[in-house]
Motif scaffolding. Structure first.
Motif, PDB file in Angstrom:
ATOM      1  N   ARG A  92      18.680  17.237  45.053  1.00 22.31           N
ATOM      2  CA  ARG A  92      18.549  15.851  45.491  1.00 22.31           C
ATOM      3  C   ARG A  92      17.254  15.668  46.271  1.00 22.31           C
ATOM      4  O   ARG A  92      16.823  16.546  47.014  1.00 22.31           O
ATOM      5  CB  ARG A  92      19.748  15.450  46.345  1.00 22.31           C
ATOM      6  CG  ARG A  92      21.004  15.216  45.515  1.00 22.31           C
ATOM      7  CD  ARG A  92      21.913  14.257  46.228  1.00 22.31           C
ATOM      8  NE  ARG A  92      23.137  14.023  45.480  1.00 22.31           N
ATOM      9  CZ  ARG A  92      24.054  13.154  45.839  1.00 22.31           C
ATOM     10  NH1 ARG A  92      23.889  12.432  46.941  1.00 22.31           N
ATOM     11  NH2 ARG A  92      25.155  12.981  45.125  1.00 22.31           N
TER      12      ARG A  92
ATOM     13  N   ALA B  85      22.833  20.051  44.544  1.00 22.44           N
ATOM     14  CA  ALA B  85      21.882  20.782  43.709  1.00 22.44           C
ATOM     15  C   ALA B  85      22.573  21.204  42.422  1.00 22.44           C
ATOM     16  O   ALA B  85      23.804  21.319  42.359  1.00 22.44           O
ATOM     17  CB  ALA B  85      21.337  22.001  44.449  1.00 22.44           C
TER      18      ALA B  85
ATOM     19  N   ALA C 134      17.772  21.632  39.952  1.00 25.10           N
ATOM     20  CA  ALA C 134      17.573  20.237  40.347  1.00 25.10           C
ATOM     21  C   ALA C 134      18.186  20.035  41.728  1.00 25.10           C
ATOM     22  O   ALA C 134      19.329  20.430  41.960  1.00 25.10           O
ATOM     23  CB  ALA C 134      18.228  19.302  39.328  1.00 25.10           C
TER      24      ALA C 134
ATOM     25  N   LEU D 292      18.712  13.259  35.257  1.00 25.19           N
ATOM     26  CA  LEU D 292      18.644  13.757  36.633  1.00 25.19           C
ATOM     27  C   LEU D 292      17.735  12.890  37.497  1.00 25.19           C
ATOM     28  O   LEU D 292      18.011  12.678  38.681  1.00 25.19           O
ATOM     29  CB  LEU D 292      18.180  15.208  36.641  1.00 25.19           C
ATOM     30  CG  LEU D 292      19.172  16.201  36.008  1.00 25.19           C
ATOM     31  CD1 LEU D 292      18.554  17.584  35.908  1.00 25.19           C
ATOM     32  CD2 LEU D 292      20.472  16.257  36.793  1.00 25.19           C
TER      33      LEU D 292
ATOM     34  N   TYR E  22      17.583  13.246  41.499  1.00 24.66           N
ATOM     35  CA  TYR E  22      17.273  14.665  41.656  1.00 24.66           C
ATOM     36  C   TYR E  22      15.811  14.917  41.294  1.00 24.66           C
ATOM     37  O   TYR E  22      15.255  14.293  40.387  1.00 24.66           O
ATOM     38  CB  TYR E  22      18.140  15.525  40.748  1.00 24.66           C
ATOM     39  CG  TYR E  22      19.614  15.545  41.108  1.00 24.66           C
ATOM     40  CD1 TYR E  22      20.141  16.536  41.929  1.00 24.66           C
ATOM     41  CD2 TYR E  22      20.485  14.573  40.611  1.00 24.66           C
ATOM     42  CE1 TYR E  22      21.484  16.551  42.246  1.00 24.66           C
ATOM     43  CE2 TYR E  22      21.828  14.582  40.932  1.00 24.66           C
ATOM     44  CZ  TYR E  22      22.329  15.581  41.749  1.00 24.66           C
ATOM     45  OH  TYR E  22      23.665  15.593  42.063  1.00 24.66           O
TER      46      TYR E  22
END
Length: 331
Positions: A169, A111, A167, A137, A142
């Motif tokens: 995963r 994260a 953000a 990202l 993400y």
């Protein structure tokens, strides 16, 4: 899963890192390029791995402890906003934002957390960075969200809004929810500082605290190129004056027993907020020391992410990462 780990860049006085620690995260590495905040971090947490280094030249390959972490956190210097409209714009803050996203490429945390001004989440002037972050990202797998938090909603005696990017995963992203307020009524300046104002025997501390019956306006740390410490722009100074506080400077000590508090007589008869009290208004615990001379100390405090905000964000990220989603596979 064991304890959650994080890397923190542009750590400053440690407000975000302290909040994450309170949320159950263990720091693997903290990074800052300024000697004085590094001293602050090492004095308060000797066991933390604190590195003085420039984010632009930092090479995680030379610090393998930065790999395989759960969270990359960054309470970055605040970009140009409505509160800093007259500041000379060097572009450094925007470059640091991009450098943080590039670091995600290298260490691949589960994260990412970036805290900055609320305008970062929606203003047209920051659209280019939002698009850059989205592209990078998304490419890395993400799912991210932008949102705004006000520190006052989390027990901090200060109206201080934060623009936040989280953000996560994709396999944990559905479990992430932004923090919800933890208090219903704001903490006032008087409630937060009454005890410290009375510490040297000032008899009027309670009377002053009764007038300081609202949260503080946003504390502004200022830049290294700026002059001495004060409590913010003109509008903030006027707000402080309604609470009987001289916001044109930062005090060296709290009032003594002979101090006459009479705001109608002008600034000399108003109280001054000390660096230690400013730290309390940021939600730091009283035992958290700030290193350096007064202006440098106040700058660290003014730039910090309030620890209660960091704690709330840390808990929200931890809840997502500790969900029943698939186990993490590095790489």
């Amino acid at each position: 899963m064991g304890g959650l780990t994080f890397v923190d860049v542009c750590s400053g006085a440690g407000g975000l890192a302290l909040g994450l620690e309170q949320a159950g995260f263990e720091p693997r590495l903290l990074l800052d390029d300024d000697e004085v905040p590094v001293e602050t971090l090492r004095a308060n947490r000797p066991r933390w791995n604190v590195l003085r280094a420039d984010l632009f030249t930092f090479d995680p390959a030379e610090h393998p402890e930065s790999y395989d972490v759960d969270l990359l956190a960054a309470g970055l210097p605040r970009v140009r906003s409505s509160a800093t409209a007259r500041r000379v714009d060097s572009g450094l803050e925007e470059q640091l934002l991009k450098a943080t996203i590039y670091l995600v490429h290298a260490i691949r945390p589960r994260a990412v957390l970036i805290e900055n001004v609320p305008e970062l989440t929606h203003a047209d002037s920051h659209e280019a960075f939002r698009e850059f972050a989205r592209t990078e990202l998304d490419h890395l797998g993400y799912t991210f969200s932008w949102f705004v938090m006000n520190a006052v909603d989390f027990g901090v005696p200060q109206n201080r809004k934060h623009g936040v990017l989280v953000a996560v995963r994709q396999q944990w992203a559905d479990a992430f929810r932004p923090p919800v307020p933890t208090v219903k009524e704001p903490t006032t300046v008087g409630a937060a500082l009454a005890s410290s104002m009375a510490a040297r025997g000032w008899a009027d501390a309670s009377r002053w605290a009764a007038q300081a019956d609202q949260p503080a306006p946003t504390l502004v740390g200022g830049s290294k190129n700026r002059g001495g410490a004060d409590l913010g722009p003109t509008r903030a100074k006027k707000k402080w004056a309604t609470m009987g506080v001289n916001a044109h400077t930062v005090g060296d000590t709290v009032p003594g027993p002979d101090f006459i508090w009479d705001p109608e007589l002008g600034r000399d008869n108003m109280v001054k907020i000390t660096v230690e009290q400013a730290a309390l208004l940021q939600g730091f615990p009283a035992e958290w020391g700030i290193s350096g001379l007064k202006t440098a100390r106040y700058r660290q405090v003014g730039h910090a992410t309030p620890p209660p905000v960091g704690k709330a964000l840390g808990r929200a990220v931890a809840e997502a990462l500790n969900s029943d989603s698939p186990a993490f596979t590095a790489g």
